[in-house]
Motif scaffolding. Structure first.
Motif, PDB file in Angstrom:
ATOM      1  N   LYS A 122      49.882  -3.420  17.969  1.00  0.00           N
ATOM      2  CA  LYS A 122      48.608  -3.424  17.241  1.00  0.00           C
ATOM      3  C   LYS A 122      47.492  -4.159  17.948  1.00  0.00           C
ATOM      4  CE  LYS A 122      50.650  -2.716  12.725  1.00  0.00           C
ATOM      5  NZ  LYS A 122      50.849  -3.227  11.391  1.00  0.00           N
ATOM      6  N   MET A 123      47.822  -4.878  18.994  1.00  0.00           N
ATOM      7  CA  MET A 123      46.788  -5.637  19.684  1.00  0.00           C
ATOM      8  C   MET A 123      47.220  -5.950  21.111  1.00  0.00           C
ATOM      9  SD  MET A 123      45.139  -8.912  20.242  1.00  0.00           S
ATOM     10  CE  MET A 123      45.592 -10.204  19.099  1.00  0.00           C
ATOM     11  N   ILE A 137      41.951  -6.690  22.366  1.00  0.00           N
ATOM     12  CA  ILE A 137      41.730  -5.256  22.187  1.00  0.00           C
ATOM     13  C   ILE A 137      42.588  -4.799  21.010  1.00  0.00           C
ATOM     14  CG2 ILE A 137      41.939  -2.999  23.298  1.00  0.00           C
ATOM     15  CD1 ILE A 137      41.908  -5.017  25.978  1.00  0.00           C
ATOM     16  N   TYR A 138      41.943  -4.419  19.922  1.00  0.00           N
ATOM     17  CA  TYR A 138      42.680  -4.002  18.720  1.00  0.00           C
ATOM     18  C   TYR A 138      43.162  -2.564  18.882  1.00  0.00           C
ATOM     19  CZ  TYR A 138      41.154  -8.318  16.649  1.00  0.00           C
ATOM     20  OH  TYR A 138      40.958  -9.649  16.409  1.00  0.00           O
ATOM     21  N   THR A 151      28.178 -10.980  21.114  1.00  0.00           N
ATOM     22  CA  THR A 151      28.985 -12.110  21.583  1.00  0.00           C
ATOM     23  C   THR A 151      29.340 -11.898  23.060  1.00  0.00           C
ATOM     24  OG1 THR A 151      30.978 -11.008  20.811  1.00  0.00           O
ATOM     25  CG2 THR A 151      30.008 -12.655  19.331  1.00  0.00           C
ATOM     26  N   TYR A 152      29.912 -12.929  23.685  1.00  0.00           N
ATOM     27  CA  TYR A 152      30.206 -12.843  25.128  1.00  0.00           C
ATOM     28  C   TYR A 152      31.174 -11.709  25.446  1.00  0.00           C
ATOM     29  CZ  TYR A 152      27.674 -17.126  26.012  1.00  0.00           C
ATOM     30  OH  TYR A 152      26.682 -18.056  26.128  1.00  0.00           O
ATOM     31  N   ASN A 153      32.226 -11.566  24.639  1.00  0.00           N
ATOM     32  CA  ASN A 153      33.202 -10.519  24.938  1.00  0.00           C
ATOM     33  C   ASN A 153      33.152  -9.345  23.970  1.00  0.00           C
ATOM     34  OD1 ASN A 153      34.004 -11.991  27.127  1.00  0.00           O
ATOM     35  ND2 ASN A 153      35.799 -12.883  26.139  1.00  0.00           N
ATOM     36  N   GLY A 154      32.217  -9.386  23.016  1.00  0.00           N
ATOM     37  CA  GLY A 154      32.043  -8.262  22.116  1.00  0.00           C
ATOM     38  C   GLY A 154      33.276  -8.008  21.260  1.00  0.00           C
ATOM     39  N   PHE A 155      33.390  -6.785  20.786  1.00  0.00           N
ATOM     40  CA  PHE A 155      34.532  -6.374  19.962  1.00  0.00           C
ATOM     41  C   PHE A 155      35.102  -5.111  20.579  1.00  0.00           C
ATOM     42  CE2 PHE A 155      36.716  -4.199  16.556  1.00  0.00           C
ATOM     43  CZ  PHE A 155      37.373  -5.233  15.896  1.00  0.00           C
ATOM     44  N   SER A 156      36.427  -5.111  20.808  1.00  0.00           N
ATOM     45  CA  SER A 156      37.055  -4.001  21.528  1.00  0.00           C
ATOM     46  C   SER A 156      38.126  -3.321  20.700  1.00  0.00           C
ATOM     47  CB  SER A 156      37.680  -4.511  22.833  1.00  0.00           C
ATOM     48  OG  SER A 156      36.707  -5.052  23.682  1.00  0.00           O
ATOM     49  N   ARG A 157      38.081  -1.991  20.735  1.00  0.00           N
ATOM     50  CA  ARG A 157      39.121  -1.166  20.101  1.00  0.00           C
ATOM     51  C   ARG A 157      39.770  -0.312  21.183  1.00  0.00           C
ATOM     52  NH1 ARG A 157      36.353   2.684  16.028  1.00  0.00           N
ATOM     53  NH2 ARG A 157      38.516   3.289  15.750  1.00  0.00           N
ATOM     54  N   GLY A 158      41.082  -0.147  21.086  1.00  0.00           N
ATOM     55  CA  GLY A 158      41.776   0.683  22.059  1.00  0.00           C
ATOM     56  C   GLY A 158      42.468   1.858  21.389  1.00  0.00           C
ATOM     57  N   THR A 159      42.362   3.033  22.012  1.00  0.00           N
ATOM     58  CA  THR A 159      43.092   4.210  21.522  1.00  0.00           C
ATOM     59  C   THR A 159      43.767   4.874  22.722  1.00  0.00           C
ATOM     60  OG1 THR A 159      41.032   5.470  21.741  1.00  0.00           O
ATOM     61  CG2 THR A 159      41.614   4.712  19.520  1.00  0.00           C
ATOM     62  N   TRP A 160      44.876   5.517  22.467  1.00  0.00           N
ATOM     63  CA  TRP A 160      45.622   6.161  23.555  1.00  0.00           C
ATOM     64  C   TRP A 160      45.160   7.593  23.762  1.00  0.00           C
ATOM     65  CZ3 TRP A 160      48.435   3.238  26.686  1.00  0.00           C
ATOM     66  CH2 TRP A 160      48.874   1.986  26.213  1.00  0.00           C
ATOM     67  N   GLY A 162      46.781  10.196  25.838  1.00  0.00           N
ATOM     68  CA  GLY A 162      47.985  10.374  26.658  1.00  0.00           C
ATOM     69  C   GLY A 162      48.476   9.004  27.094  1.00  0.00           C
ATOM     70  N   ASP A 163      48.631   8.830  28.409  1.00  0.00           N
ATOM     71  CA  ASP A 163      49.110   7.552  28.938  1.00  0.00           C
ATOM     72  C   ASP A 163      47.966   6.641  29.365  1.00  0.00           C
ATOM     73  OD1 ASP A 163      51.742   8.105  28.461  1.00  0.00           O
ATOM     74  OD2 ASP A 163      52.161   8.842  30.493  1.00  0.00           O
ATOM     75  N   THR A 164      46.739   6.984  28.966  1.00  0.00           N
ATOM     76  CA  THR A 164      45.587   6.150  29.295  1.00  0.00           C
ATOM     77  C   THR A 164      45.127   5.416  28.042  1.00  0.00           C
ATOM     78  OG1 THR A 164      44.876   7.687  31.023  1.00  0.00           O
ATOM     79  CG2 THR A 164      43.198   6.181  30.173  1.00  0.00           C
ATOM     80  N   LEU A 165      44.935   4.112  28.180  1.00  0.00           N
ATOM     81  CA  LEU A 165      44.377   3.341  27.063  1.00  0.00           C
ATOM     82  C   LEU A 165      42.859   3.326  27.216  1.00  0.00           C
ATOM     83  CD1 LEU A 165      44.870   1.601  24.540  1.00  0.00           C
ATOM     84  CD2 LEU A 165      44.887  -0.402  26.041  1.00  0.00           C
ATOM     85  N   VAL A 166      42.177   3.880  26.221  1.00  0.00           N
ATOM     86  CA  VAL A 166      40.712   3.906  26.250  1.00  0.00           C
ATOM     87  C   VAL A 166      40.204   2.729  25.420  1.00  0.00           C
ATOM     88  CG1 VAL A 166      38.648   5.275  25.761  1.00  0.00           C
ATOM     89  CG2 VAL A 166      40.784   6.420  26.442  1.00  0.00           C
ATOM     90  N   ILE A 167      39.527   1.818  26.068  1.00  0.00           N
ATOM     91  CA  ILE A 167      39.042   0.604  25.400  1.00  0.00           C
ATOM     92  C   ILE A 167      37.521   0.706  25.240  1.00  0.00           C
ATOM     93  CG2 ILE A 167      38.924  -1.916  25.500  1.00  0.00           C
ATOM     94  CD1 ILE A 167      41.240  -1.700  27.643  1.00  0.00           C
ATOM     95  N   GLU A 168      37.084   0.719  23.984  1.00  0.00           N
ATOM     96  CA  GLU A 168      35.638   0.789  23.725  1.00  0.00           C
ATOM     97  C   GLU A 168      35.182  -0.595  23.277  1.00  0.00           C
ATOM     98  OE1 GLU A 168      33.714   3.519  23.995  1.00  0.00           O
ATOM     99  OE2 GLU A 168      35.294   5.022  24.354  1.00  0.00           O
ATOM    100  N   THR A 169      34.115  -1.075  23.872  1.00  0.00           N
ATOM    101  CA  THR A 169      33.604  -2.401  23.515  1.00  0.00           C
ATOM    102  C   THR A 169      32.146  -2.310  23.106  1.00  0.00           C
ATOM    103  OG1 THR A 169      35.106  -3.409  25.118  1.00  0.00           O
ATOM    104  CG2 THR A 169      33.303  -4.792  24.292  1.00  0.00           C
ATOM    105  N   ARG A 170      31.850  -2.935  21.969  1.00  0.00           N
ATOM    106  CA  ARG A 170      30.471  -3.019  21.477  1.00  0.00           C
ATOM    107  C   ARG A 170      30.130  -4.475  21.170  1.00  0.00           C
ATOM    108  NH1 ARG A 170      30.477   1.757  16.841  1.00  0.00           N
ATOM    109  NH2 ARG A 170      31.127   3.476  18.197  1.00  0.00           N
ATOM    110  N   ALA A 171      28.884  -4.681  20.810  1.00  0.00           N
ATOM    111  CA  ALA A 171      28.393  -5.998  20.362  1.00  0.00           C
ATOM    112  C   ALA A 171      28.477  -7.048  21.470  1.00  0.00           C
ATOM    113  CB  ALA A 171      29.129  -6.476  19.113  1.00  0.00           C
ATOM    114  N   LEU A 172      27.898  -6.722  22.612  1.00  0.00           N
ATOM    115  CA  LEU A 172      27.865  -7.665  23.733  1.00  0.00           C
ATOM    116  C   LEU A 172      26.497  -8.319  23.844  1.00  0.00           C
ATOM    117  CD1 LEU A 172      29.748  -5.353  26.215  1.00  0.00           C
ATOM    118  CD2 LEU A 172      30.541  -7.629  25.542  1.00  0.00           C
TER     119      LEU A 172
END
Lengths: 260, 128
Positions: A122-123, A137-138, A151-160, A162-172
């Motif tokens: 989950k994280m 990365i949630y 914020t400095y590192n923003g907020f990140s969500r990750g979704t799969w 296939g075998d690639t983790l896509v990490i989207e970050t906002r609020a930087l």
């Protein structure tokens, strides 16, 4: 005629048999090719070092800071060139890390110091040696929080994918740098990272920056990390421990001498 | 004895970490990196700290006047990975240090190479 039929039958049985035997073996070979968690997704857990020969600029293959080509608007290109010139004179007055403030998410990805990934279902926590910073990365499918603020590192969500983790970050925040060269951005920056194995000991992080405030188009560069030796560990690095090179009141970097 | 192996380790470390931009903290433009000075003195303190390590060195001139030099070097983590320990330099050690002086002329410099009284050498990663 009959013999031919029998031969054909036997061949077919043999081939089918071999194929049946081989199939699980091939599948097993595929599954051991990449480390996977018990849930079956790629297992990025471990200690990672930036690939040898790559730089801490956002374009890791640029031979020098001058050689990367950010698709900046004219205004930001001028700001960037002024900063490169100031750094060449030893005046990195706009660098928050000189005062030991956090590097910010994109620059953390770009630093050449070691990092360590701790991944659960989950994280995922990407811990950085520099200043004991980390990126959370949630992976639990939660929505973007409604109360996000820069914020400095923003907020990140990750979704799969296939075998690639896509990490989207906002609020930087807009007042960090993209890399050690001083590359600026605004708080309109959003970051999309595609993290995947190139082989079991090499990770690729392809990062796309979208910033309508500073960039005329998205800026994408890929960087590699290699697995560290088994006994490698993160060492403590607290920038505020003994920073004798703070930014002075004149905006310039100071050198604090002792004694005399 | 930390003689040649250290040099080799440093070179390996540079290749591994890309010596192009070793510093994650700040530029070393306050030092005249094209010039080298050699300082002989006695270690007052070895500050085994981040973001940089420092050697406080008491240098006595021919008239017997003491000056305390502040010598700045690589962060702890980089030194550890190049074989250094927090006891590699100790108060009271008589050493000769080669480094780049501050541009402004005050008694400060980088420390790049340390030679102990018995001839043992200890090389740091030259900060940039």
């Amino acid at each position: 005629m009959r013999n031919k039929k029998i031969t054909l039958l036997l061949s077919t049985v043999l081939i089918t048999g071999v194929a049946m035997l081989l199939q699980p073996m091939l599948a097993a070979a595929q599954s051991v090719e990449l480390p996977r968690t018990i849930s079956g997704v790629p297992d990025f857990n471990g200690m990672w070092l930036r690939a040898p020969g790559t730089a801490s600029s956002f374009d890791p293959n640029a031979a020098s800071y001058d050689e990367q080509e950010p698709p900046y608007t004219p205004e930001f290109m001028q700001m960037y060139k002024d900063r490169l010139a100031a750094r060449a004179r030893g005046e990195p007055s706009d660098d928050p890390t000189a005062s030991c403030l956090p590097a910010g998410l994109v620059r953390l990805y770009n630093l050449i110091l070691p990092s360590e990934i701790v991944q659960a279902d989950k994280m995922m926590m990407w811990g950085m040696e520099w200043n004991a910073d980390n990126i959370r990365i949630y992976l639990d499918g939660r929505d973007w929080p409604e109360d996000l603020y820069p914020t400095y590192n923003g907020f990140s969500r990750g979704t799969w994918d296939g075998d690639t983790l896509v990490i989207e970050t906002r609020a930087l925040r807009g007042d960090t740098l993209l890399d050690s060269s001083g590359a600026p951005h605004t708080d309109q920056l959003t970051v999309s990272s595609r993290l995947r194995f190139l082989d079991r000991d090499t990770l690729e992080n392809e990062i796309t920056l979208t910033d309508p405030g500073a960039l005329t188009q998205p800026w994408t560069e890929a960087r590699k990390y290699v697995r560290a030796p088994a006994d490698y560990r993160i060492l403590e690095y607290i920038c505020l421990e003994n920073n004798r090179n703070p930014i002075g009141a004149d905006g310039q970097i100071q050198t604090i001498l002792e004694g005399n | 004895m930390l003689i040649k192996p250290i040099t080799n380790l440093v070179i390996a470390g540079c290749l591994l970490l890309s010596c192009v931009q070793l510093q994650a903290h700040h530029s070393f433009a306050m030092f005249d990196l094209k010039t080298k000075v050699e300082l002989q003195g006695v270690v007052k303190e070895f500050q085994w700290t981040n973001p940089h390590t420092w050697i406080q060195l008491i240098v006595t001139d021919s008239n017997g006047i003491e000056t305390e030099w502040s010598l700045e070097g690589a962060p702890v983590n980089m030194l550890v990975r190049n074989g250094w320990k927090n006891t590699s330099v100790k108060p009271g050690d008589k050493i000769t240090v080669t480094g780049s002086p501050l541009v402004d002329g005050r008694p400060g410099a980088t420390y790049d190479l340390i030679v102990f009284a018995d001839g043992t050498e200890l090389r740091a990663i030259a900060p940039r």
